[in-house]
Design an enzyme around this catalytic site. Structure first.
Site, PDB file in Angstrom:
ATOM      1  N   SER A   1      -3.786   1.414  -4.600  1.00  0.00           N
ATOM      2  CA  SER A   1      -4.798   0.504  -4.068  1.00  0.00           C
ATOM      3  C   SER A   1      -5.421  -0.292  -5.223  1.00  0.00           C
ATOM      4  CB  SER A   1      -5.831   1.281  -3.261  1.00  0.00           C
ATOM      5  OG  SER A   1      -6.594   0.420  -2.451  1.00  0.00           O
TER       6      SER A   1
ATOM      7  N   GLU B   1      -0.583   0.777   6.779  1.00  0.00           N
ATOM      8  CA  GLU B   1      -1.707   0.401   5.931  1.00  0.00           C
ATOM      9  C   GLU B   1      -2.857  -0.170   6.768  1.00  0.00           C
ATOM     10  OE1 GLU B   1      -1.928   0.914   2.759  1.00  0.00           O
ATOM     11  OE2 GLU B   1       0.099   1.003   1.916  1.00  0.00           O
TER      12      GLU B   1
ATOM     13  N   HIS C   1      -3.189   4.201   4.735  1.00  0.00           N
ATOM     14  CA  HIS C   1      -3.472   3.813   3.359  1.00  0.00           C
ATOM     15  C   HIS C   1      -3.918   5.027   2.541  1.00  0.00           C
ATOM     16  CE1 HIS C   1      -4.529   1.008   0.192  1.00  0.00           C
ATOM     17  NE2 HIS C   1      -5.730   1.553   0.079  1.00  0.00           N
TER      18      HIS C   1
END
Length: 519
Positions: free
Chosen positions: A221, A336, A429
């Site tokens: 990320s 995601e 995610h």
């Protein structure tokens, strides 16, 4: 920025705890810049760890909003048996669990795990991993259990996690900061911290048995955004031998850098808001007042094309082939983003799908419908999930791999992670981190299965091989072809049945590229 919704995904993980190390004094000493540090030894594994090692001076007082300065020497032996303070941050994400002893502006510490005995540290030359944590550039630290370096160290890798400044302390730009800078730059202090840590590793990692010329950087990320940024920066690109990116790149709609003048304007406006219309007044404010002023919007300070760390937008750097020419392994997770982020209140019908795409893409809706063709409810929900994932973070990661594959001169290995955690319906995610770094046992929230452990062994094996050789392939693992070699674009589907596949969705990313322009 499109990070705020992740707090919901992470809330369930607040109970995350770490398995206590079977550690004791006896980790040996290492001589580094600043002095001597003494680590601890996990007698059960033979791994030595050195926690809370300062790599720069405390960025406080007059050093607030300045590039990191050389570490201050200490006398005697510094005990490196606990994590240093984490950067100041708001509790934005529920899945962030720190093992540090508090939060402070004085946060520039790193941690090292090494399999090399103290007696051999000066002679061994093992590959090195430096891992950057995620958290939207407003949260996280190098002590989080999911980033623990012991498992990878057991595979023969010297593993390093670092802290870097966050939020207002890490990314505020201001006209007076630019004026006082010899480089006429401001902002990006968190990136400069990362670069300083890489420079520290280059100069000091031999003391832990690491090879300073075989350093791979990785992150998830915001950490993956950081990897793409460090590869692009002239300050860091010569310090890197390889790169791993998990879900994110500083290219595309999620989070791209703004011009310096725009960032300066935002910083000056913030100063007025807090009653500090000069840089001296801003530096004199207590840290807690700055934190209070950013509580409502921790994400207000972004990344900057500052002319120093980042001389131009990252996409332009990669397009010109001016980034680090190193092997890249990067990818994203299957979910995601959620279908509802695209569909909203529209039903999963052909009419609802067309309406949702028209709302998002306007006069490009027909092109979007051609790229994301779907008719049944299940197909529409899957297409909406894929589009939400792409809009959030997958498109930027794809564009990064695409550009680097064309101009980087080295292999690019791309993946799609598909394994849901136990009890979850999709590979959301950030869920891959524990799998990739071999840290399932450190997360006590989930009842991990043999399938999870199989996926983790496979993914960690690929990561370990790549860190050692620049190629994820190795004995006992399914063959992983490079995405940028051969006539077909290939990627690795990482799950219980990991396998290489030909990318069927190139048209989708080319459509999004025509919309976003790879900015």
């Amino acid at each position: 920025m499109n990070f705020a919704w992740l707090a919901v995904l992470g809330a369930v993980v607040a109970a995350l705890v770490a398995v206590p190390e079977a550690s004791a004094q006896g980790g040996g000493q290492a001589k580094v810049e600043g002095g001597v540090v003494e680590g601890t030894l996990n007698a059960a594994t033979g791994i030595r760890s050195f926690k809370g090692v300062p790599f720069a001076a405390p960025p406080v007082g007059d050093l607030r909003w300045k590039p990191p300065q050389p570490v201050k020497p200490w006398e005697g032996v510094r005990q490196a048996d606990h994590f240093g303070a984490r950067p100041l941050q708001h509790p934005v994400f529920g899945d962030i669990v720190s093992r540090s002893d508090g939060a402070s502006e004085d946060c520039l510490f790193l941690n090292v795990w090494t399999p090399v005995p103290a007696s051999e540290a000066g002679t061994k030359r093992l590959p090195v991993l430096v891992y950057f944590y995620g958290g939207g550039f407003v949260a996280g630290d190098g002590s989080e259990p999911r980033y623990d370096g012991e498992s990878l160290a057991r595979t023969g890798i010297v593993t390093v996690t670092i802290n870097y400044r966050l939020g207002v302390f890490g990314f505020l730009a201001h006209p007076e900061l630019t004026k006082e800078s010899p480089r006429h730059a401001s902002g990006n202090y968190g990136f400069l911290d990362q670069s300083a840590a890489l420079q520290w590793v280059r100069r000091n990692i031999e003391a832990f048995g690491g090879d300073p010329k075989r350093v791979t950087i990785a992150g998830e990320s915001a950490g993956s955004f950081s990897v793409s940024a460090q590869m692009a920066s002239p300050l860091s690109r010569k310090l890197i031998a390889g790169a791993i990116g998990e879900s994110g790149a500083m290219i595309g709609p999620t989070l791209s850098a703004v011009p310096l003048a725009e960032a300066e304007k935002a910083g000056a406006a913030f100063g007025k808001e807090v009653g500090a219309e000069s840089l001296a007044a801003l530096r004199s404010l207590p840290a807690d007042k700055l934190m209070d002023a950013t509580r409502a919007n921790p994400f207000r300070f972004g990344l900057t094309v500052d002319g120093y760390f980042l001389p131009k937008p990252a996409a332009a750097i990669y397009a010109a082939g001016e980034q680090a020419h190193v092997p890249l392994l990067a990818g994203w997770n299957a979910e995601e983003g959620g279908a509802s982020a695209v569909l909203g209140q529209d039903p999963a019908t052909p009419e609802g799908w067309a309406k949702a795409l028209s709302r998002i893409f306007g006069d490009r809706a027909k092109d979007a419908l051609a790229a994301y063709s779907a008719t049944t409810p299940d197909e529409i929900r899957q297409a909406a999930t894929d589009l939400a994932s792409a809009q959030f973070i997958a498109y930027g990661t794809w564009k990064w791999t695409d550009l680097h594959g064309k101009t980087g001169g080295k292999p690019v290995y791309r993946y799609l992670f598909t394994q849901p955690r136990p009890g979850q319906s999709g590979a959301y995610h950030a869920v891959e981190i524990e799998y990739a770094l071999g840290n399932l046992p450190l997360n006590k929230v989930y009842a991990w299965t043999d399938d999870d452990r199989k996926v983790s062994a496979t993914m960690e094996g690929y990561f370990s091989n790549f860190i050692k050789t620049g190629d994820p392939n190795g004995p006992g693992l399914p063959a992983w072809p490079a995405a940028n070699q051969g006539s077909e674009v290939r990627f690795m589907r990482l799950g219980v049945d990991s396998r290489a596949e030909t990318d069927p969705y190139g048209a989708r990313y080319k459509f999004l590229d025509s919309v976003y322009g790879g900015k």
